[in-house]
Write a protein that holds these residues in place. Structure first.
Motif, PDB file in Angstrom:
ATOM      1  N   ALA A   4       2.642  27.829   8.852  1.00 26.73           N
ATOM      2  CA  ALA A   4       3.535  27.067   7.980  1.00 26.73           C
ATOM      3  C   ALA A   4       4.952  27.213   8.522  1.00 26.73           C
ATOM      4  CB  ALA A   4       3.455  27.607   6.551  1.00 26.73           C
ATOM      5  N   ILE A   5       5.603  26.087   8.738  1.00 29.08           N
ATOM      6  CA  ILE A   5       7.013  26.109   9.119  1.00 29.08           C
ATOM      7  C   ILE A   5       7.799  25.720   7.871  1.00 29.08           C
ATOM      8  CG2 ILE A   5       8.787  25.154  10.639  1.00 29.08           C
ATOM      9  CD1 ILE A   5       6.522  24.430  12.619  1.00 29.08           C
ATOM     10  N   ILE A   6       8.657  26.623   7.436  1.00 24.73           N
ATOM     11  CA  ILE A   6       9.344  26.385   6.166  1.00 24.73           C
ATOM     12  C   ILE A   6      10.322  25.228   6.299  1.00 24.73           C
ATOM     13  CG2 ILE A   6      10.907  27.386   4.437  1.00 24.73           C
ATOM     14  CD1 ILE A   6       9.496  30.051   4.905  1.00 24.73           C
ATOM     15  N   ASP A   7      10.147  24.249   5.406  1.00 29.08           N
ATOM     16  CA  ASP A   7      10.920  23.009   5.449  1.00 29.08           C
ATOM     17  C   ASP A   7      12.047  23.096   4.431  1.00 29.08           C
ATOM     18  OD1 ASP A   7      11.812  20.433   5.680  1.00 29.08           O
ATOM     19  OD2 ASP A   7      10.148  19.538   4.573  1.00 29.08           O
ATOM     20  N   TYR A   8      13.255  23.339   4.922  1.00 28.72           N
ATOM     21  CA  TYR A   8      14.410  23.272   4.006  1.00 28.72           C
ATOM     22  C   TYR A   8      15.555  22.534   4.690  1.00 28.72           C
ATOM     23  CZ  TYR A   8      16.226  27.441   6.438  1.00 28.72           C
ATOM     24  OH  TYR A   8      16.697  28.316   7.381  1.00 28.72           O
ATOM     25  N   LYS A   9      15.167  21.578   5.565  1.00 22.38           N
ATOM     26  CA  LYS A   9      16.124  20.684   6.229  1.00 22.38           C
ATOM     27  C   LYS A   9      17.173  21.477   7.007  1.00 22.38           C
ATOM     28  CE  LYS A   9      14.212  17.015   4.357  1.00 22.38           C
ATOM     29  NZ  LYS A   9      12.831  17.473   4.618  1.00 22.38           N
ATOM     30  N   HIS A  33       4.725  26.056  -2.003  1.00 25.69           N
ATOM     31  CA  HIS A  33       4.499  27.504  -2.087  1.00 25.69           C
ATOM     32  C   HIS A  33       3.057  27.895  -1.742  1.00 25.69           C
ATOM     33  CE1 HIS A  33       8.293  28.624  -4.582  1.00 25.69           C
ATOM     34  NE2 HIS A  33       8.527  27.630  -3.766  1.00 25.69           N
ATOM     35  N   ASP A  34       2.093  27.146  -2.286  1.00 29.05           N
ATOM     36  CA  ASP A  34       0.686  27.491  -2.038  1.00 29.05           C
ATOM     37  C   ASP A  34       0.346  27.361  -0.556  1.00 29.05           C
ATOM     38  OD1 ASP A  34       0.264  28.015  -4.672  1.00 29.05           O
ATOM     39  OD2 ASP A  34      -0.416  25.973  -5.151  1.00 29.05           O
ATOM     40  N   GLU A  35       0.884  26.294   0.058  1.00 31.00           N
ATOM     41  CA  GLU A  35       0.612  26.067   1.468  1.00 31.00           C
ATOM     42  C   GLU A  35       1.221  27.199   2.319  1.00 31.00           C
ATOM     43  OE1 GLU A  35       0.386  22.079   4.288  1.00 31.00           O
ATOM     44  OE2 GLU A  35       1.734  22.100   2.577  1.00 31.00           O
ATOM     45  N   ILE A  36       2.401  27.647   1.920  1.00 29.49           N
ATOM     46  CA  ILE A  36       3.055  28.744   2.655  1.00 29.49           C
ATOM     47  C   ILE A  36       2.266  30.043   2.458  1.00 29.49           C
ATOM     48  CG2 ILE A  36       5.149  30.173   2.791  1.00 29.49           C
ATOM     49  CD1 ILE A  36       6.717  27.558   2.005  1.00 29.49           C
ATOM     50  N   LEU A  37       1.887  30.302   1.203  1.00 25.51           N
ATOM     51  CA  LEU A  37       1.164  31.548   0.890  1.00 25.51           C
ATOM     52  C   LEU A  37      -0.180  31.638   1.620  1.00 25.51           C
ATOM     53  CD1 LEU A  37       1.960  31.764  -2.915  1.00 25.51           C
ATOM     54  CD2 LEU A  37       2.514  33.536  -1.228  1.00 25.51           C
ATOM     55  N   SER A  38      -0.830  30.477   1.820  1.00 29.04           N
ATOM     56  CA  SER A  38      -2.173  30.515   2.408  1.00 29.04           C
ATOM     57  C   SER A  38      -2.168  30.402   3.934  1.00 29.04           C
ATOM     58  CB  SER A  38      -3.034  29.408   1.800  1.00 29.04           C
ATOM     59  OG  SER A  38      -2.477  28.161   2.150  1.00 29.04           O
ATOM     60  N   LYS A  58      17.116  28.094  -2.405  1.00 30.01           N
ATOM     61  CA  LYS A  58      17.090  28.323  -3.857  1.00 30.01           C
ATOM     62  C   LYS A  58      16.574  27.092  -4.596  1.00 30.01           C
ATOM     63  CE  LYS A  58      20.639  31.848  -4.253  1.00 30.01           C
ATOM     64  NZ  LYS A  58      22.080  32.069  -4.391  1.00 30.01           N
ATOM     65  N   ASN A  59      17.010  25.914  -4.143  1.00 33.63           N
ATOM     66  CA  ASN A  59      16.590  24.680  -4.808  1.00 33.63           C
ATOM     67  C   ASN A  59      15.070  24.534  -4.841  1.00 33.63           C
ATOM     68  OD1 ASN A  59      19.270  24.104  -5.127  1.00 33.63           O
ATOM     69  ND2 ASN A  59      19.358  22.567  -3.487  1.00 33.63           N
ATOM     70  N   GLU A  60      14.407  25.133  -3.868  1.00 32.69           N
ATOM     71  CA  GLU A  60      12.949  25.005  -3.782  1.00 32.69           C
ATOM     72  C   GLU A  60      12.235  26.286  -4.216  1.00 32.69           C
ATOM     73  OE1 GLU A  60      11.663  22.183  -3.188  1.00 32.69           O
ATOM     74  OE2 GLU A  60      13.406  21.108  -2.398  1.00 32.69           O
ATOM     75  N   GLY A  61      12.996  27.266  -4.716  1.00 29.49           N
ATOM     76  CA  GLY A  61      12.399  28.540  -5.113  1.00 29.49           C
ATOM     77  C   GLY A  61      11.890  29.358  -3.934  1.00 29.49           C
ATOM     78  N   LEU A  62      12.318  28.984  -2.734  1.00 29.19           N
ATOM     79  CA  LEU A  62      11.828  29.677  -1.535  1.00 29.19           C
ATOM     80  C   LEU A  62      12.498  31.030  -1.358  1.00 29.19           C
ATOM     81  CD1 LEU A  62      11.782  26.525   0.771  1.00 29.19           C
ATOM     82  CD2 LEU A  62       9.758  27.827   0.048  1.00 29.19           C
ATOM     83  N   ASP A  63      13.667  31.213  -1.981  1.00 28.97           N
ATOM     84  CA  ASP A  63      14.394  32.487  -1.849  1.00 28.97           C
ATOM     85  C   ASP A  63      13.625  33.631  -2.492  1.00 28.97           C
ATOM     86  OD1 ASP A  63      14.903  31.134  -4.299  1.00 28.97           O
ATOM     87  OD2 ASP A  63      16.556  32.522  -4.717  1.00 28.97           O
ATOM     88  N   THR A  64      12.855  33.321  -3.526  1.00 27.27           N
ATOM     89  CA  THR A  64      12.063  34.382  -4.151  1.00 27.27           C
ATOM     90  C   THR A  64      10.680  34.502  -3.506  1.00 27.27           C
ATOM     91  OG1 THR A  64      11.485  32.787  -5.873  1.00 27.27           O
ATOM     92  CG2 THR A  64      13.210  34.373  -6.412  1.00 27.27           C
ATOM     93  N   LEU A  65      10.197  33.397  -2.947  1.00 26.20           N
ATOM     94  CA  LEU A  65       8.863  33.411  -2.321  1.00 26.20           C
ATOM     95  C   LEU A  65       8.847  34.197  -1.007  1.00 26.20           C
ATOM     96  CD1 LEU A  65       5.909  32.138  -2.373  1.00 26.20           C
ATOM     97  CD2 LEU A  65       6.829  30.517  -0.700  1.00 26.20           C
ATOM     98  N   ILE A  66       9.807  33.909  -0.137  1.00 25.06           N
ATOM     99  CA  ILE A  66       9.753  34.450   1.224  1.00 25.06           C
ATOM    100  C   ILE A  66       9.653  35.994   1.253  1.00 25.06           C
ATOM    101  CG2 ILE A  66      10.994  34.609   3.454  1.00 25.06           C
ATOM    102  CD1 ILE A  66      12.001  31.697   2.846  1.00 25.06           C
ATOM    103  N   PRO A  67      10.467  36.712   0.457  1.00 28.62           N
ATOM    104  CA  PRO A  67      10.370  38.189   0.536  1.00 28.62           C
ATOM    105  C   PRO A  67       9.017  38.742   0.092  1.00 28.62           C
ATOM    106  CG  PRO A  67      12.427  37.513  -0.503  1.00 28.62           C
ATOM    107  CD  PRO A  67      11.568  36.289  -0.406  1.00 28.62           C
ATOM    108  N   LEU A  95      18.364  37.039   1.666  1.00 27.82           N
ATOM    109  CA  LEU A  95      17.096  37.366   1.016  1.00 27.82           C
ATOM    110  C   LEU A  95      16.897  38.868   0.856  1.00 27.82           C
ATOM    111  CD1 LEU A  95      14.764  34.804   2.856  1.00 27.82           C
ATOM    112  CD2 LEU A  95      15.918  34.534   0.659  1.00 27.82           C
ATOM    113  N   GLY A  96      17.659  39.664   1.592  1.00 21.15           N
ATOM    114  CA  GLY A  96      17.629  41.118   1.396  1.00 21.15           C
ATOM    115  C   GLY A  96      16.402  41.827   1.936  1.00 21.15           C
ATOM    116  N   ILE A  97      15.654  41.179   2.819  1.00 21.31           N
ATOM    117  CA  ILE A  97      14.478  41.834   3.406  1.00 21.31           C
ATOM    118  C   ILE A  97      14.939  42.955   4.339  1.00 21.31           C
ATOM    119  CG2 ILE A  97      12.457  41.474   4.905  1.00 21.31           C
ATOM    120  CD1 ILE A  97      12.536  38.489   3.805  1.00 21.31           C
ATOM    121  N   PHE A  98      16.018  42.698   5.043  1.00 24.20           N
ATOM    122  CA  PHE A  98      16.636  43.717   5.900  1.00 24.20           C
ATOM    123  C   PHE A  98      17.974  44.109   5.273  1.00 24.20           C
ATOM    124  CE2 PHE A  98      13.802  41.355   8.649  1.00 24.20           C
ATOM    125  CZ  PHE A  98      13.226  42.342   9.438  1.00 24.20           C
ATOM    126  N   ASP A  99      18.165  45.396   5.070  1.00 24.55           N
ATOM    127  CA  ASP A  99      19.375  45.854   4.401  1.00 24.55           C
ATOM    128  C   ASP A  99      20.503  45.991   5.427  1.00 24.55           C
ATOM    129  OD1 ASP A  99      21.142  46.694   2.547  1.00 24.55           O
ATOM    130  OD2 ASP A  99      20.395  48.767   2.467  1.00 24.55           O
TER     131      ASP A  99
END
Lengths: 195, 251
Positions: A4-9, A33-38, A58-67, A95-99
């Protein structure tokens, strides 16, 4: 292999898509989200401005999904920077994955910004760099950088040593563009696919 | 250490690669995608495709060319020629161009440079300047070098840097096609007054010209066409030569 390549333009994704396809992967450019998760693997590309890109996530809720993703994730260029805690570019929380904080290059002796072109990478760590020689050249285009810290997976020197690549658990990042880095870059993408 | 870049320029007319001598007398030099792949294999650092068709039919061909190049090459490439508005720039980005170069349109409407840089980032916009030394002044020309303008090279370069250009591609019309070396004096001055990378173009004929343009000319990248297309200089030989001369290039 489904990627999955995340599409956020976020800029030019044609090349990364084509490179993964040439390596035998099936790619889907998606914000679903489902396509990314799977997906087996996730590529998080990005060129452009950190503030606008975070807003688009954020508009696509991807900020909470990716981590929360569990499969291998590869953030490229701005994608890598957005996985960090904060960017000095428009003072953008990431996204805070790396501090770690993404900093602006401050030229010391007339270095031109952006850091643009082929530069060599060293202190290569993680399986992403299997079969890649120390001091191999890869292609960079960026004005902000991640300093060297505990999760640095490759270093580069421009103005100062910085993180050319970062890695922690299932999250990988390259500041450079593997899809634009000739044979070396394709090998790195191949290593990612094999993870 | 950041490497000096060697760039091959492919002029494209109606889908075919051509190269003029001093912008005239176009000659056939191969299929653009295949030629690009061959260069990539040989170790070229970057490619510039300049569309010199400038007709609506040709314009559509360039989108399909950009897409094919993006799908087949894994090195950066710039597309230039005939880009006159932001929509065109956006289309080229969507089809897979890493950078675009604007020339005449930037002179006509400098705001275009600011707009493209703001919308797609400064890394996306290369401003190409064709200039000719007339007396003591470098006069900027447009329309493939056919029309002189009121603008002077150095002040124009500064202006477009301020407007957000990511790189400058400077072609000396006095040198282009003559294979007697690059315009090193003007290039060095550009490099001194600018903080963005300068790509040198026009005049490459011998390997030593590349050494000179990186040392005397202080260029960040050097671009050539004919000498590469017709095999006068092979990229691997050029890279080896430059390494021997102490120039940092990607090998």
């Amino acid at each position: 292999m489904n990627i999955a390549i995340i599409d956020y333009k976020a800029g030019n994704i044609k090349s990364v898509e084509a490179a993964l396809q040439r390596l035998g992967c099936k790619t889907a450019l998606t914000k679903n989200h489902d396509e990314i998760l799977s997906a087996d693997k996730v590529v998080f590309p990005g060129v452009g401005n950190a503030g606008a890109a975070m807003q688009a996530l954020k508009n696509e809720g991807l900020d909470t999904l990716i981590p929360t993703l569990k499969q291998p994730v590869l953030g490229i260029c701005l994608g890598m920077q957005l996985m960090c805690a904060f960017s000095e570019e428009e003072n953008t929380p990431g996204l805070g994955i790396f501090d770690v904080k993404v900093k602006k290059f401050v030229p010391k002796s007339g270095e031109k910004i952006p850091h643009m072109g082929w530069n060599d990478v060293f202190n290569l760590k993680t399986p992403l760099y299997n079969g890649i020689d120390e001091k191999s050249f890869v292609y960079f285009v960026h004005s902000y950088m991640v300093p060297v810290f505990e999760f640095t997976a490759a270093e580069c020197c421009y103005v100062e040593n910085f993180s050319a690549s970062i890695a922690k658990d299932n999250f990988f990042g390259t500041q450079f563009h593997p899809e634009k880095s000739g044979k070396t870059g394709l090998k790195i993408l191949e290593n990612f696919i094999k993870l | 250490m950041l490497a000096k870049r060697i760039i091959a320029c492919l002029d494209v007319k109606d889908g075919q690669t051509v190269k003029g001598v001093s912008f005239e007398n176009l000659r056939y030099a191969g299929d653009p995608v295949e030629l690009g792949k061959a260069y990539s294999e040989q170790g070229i650092d970057e490619l510039v495709y300049l569309d010199i068709t400038a007709t609506n039919e040709g314009r559509k061909q360039i989108y399909s060319l950009v897409e094919k190049v993006a799908q087949n090459l894994s090195i950066p490439f710039t597309i230039g020629g005939g880009i006159s508005d932001i929509k065109d720039a956006e289309n080229l980005l969507v089809y897979g161009a890493d950078k675009i170069s604007v020339n005449s349109a930037a002179v006509r409407n400098p705001q275009l440079v600011s707009d493209i840089a703001k919308k797609f980032g400064c890394q996306f916009v290369v401003v190409a300047i064709d200039a000719k030394k007339i007396g003591n002044d470098w006069i900027v020309h447009t329309h493939g070098g056919k029309r002189p303008t009121e603008r002077e090279l150095f002040s124009w370069a500064r202006e477009i840097e301020d407007r957000g250009a990511g790189e400058i591609l400077f072609t000396s019309m006095n040198h282009d096609g003559h294979q007697t070396g690059f315009a090193n004096e003007a290039l060095a001055k550009l490099s001194e007054i600018l903080t963005i990378p300068v790509i040198a173009s026009g005049g490459a004929g011998e390997m030593s010209h590349f050494k000179d343009v990186f040392t005397e000319g202080k260029a960040d990248a050097a671009l050539a066409a004919s000498i590469f297309h017709f095999g006068k200089i092979a990229i691997p030989d050029l890279k080896q030569y430059l390494v021997k001369e102490g120039i940092n290039v990607r090998v």
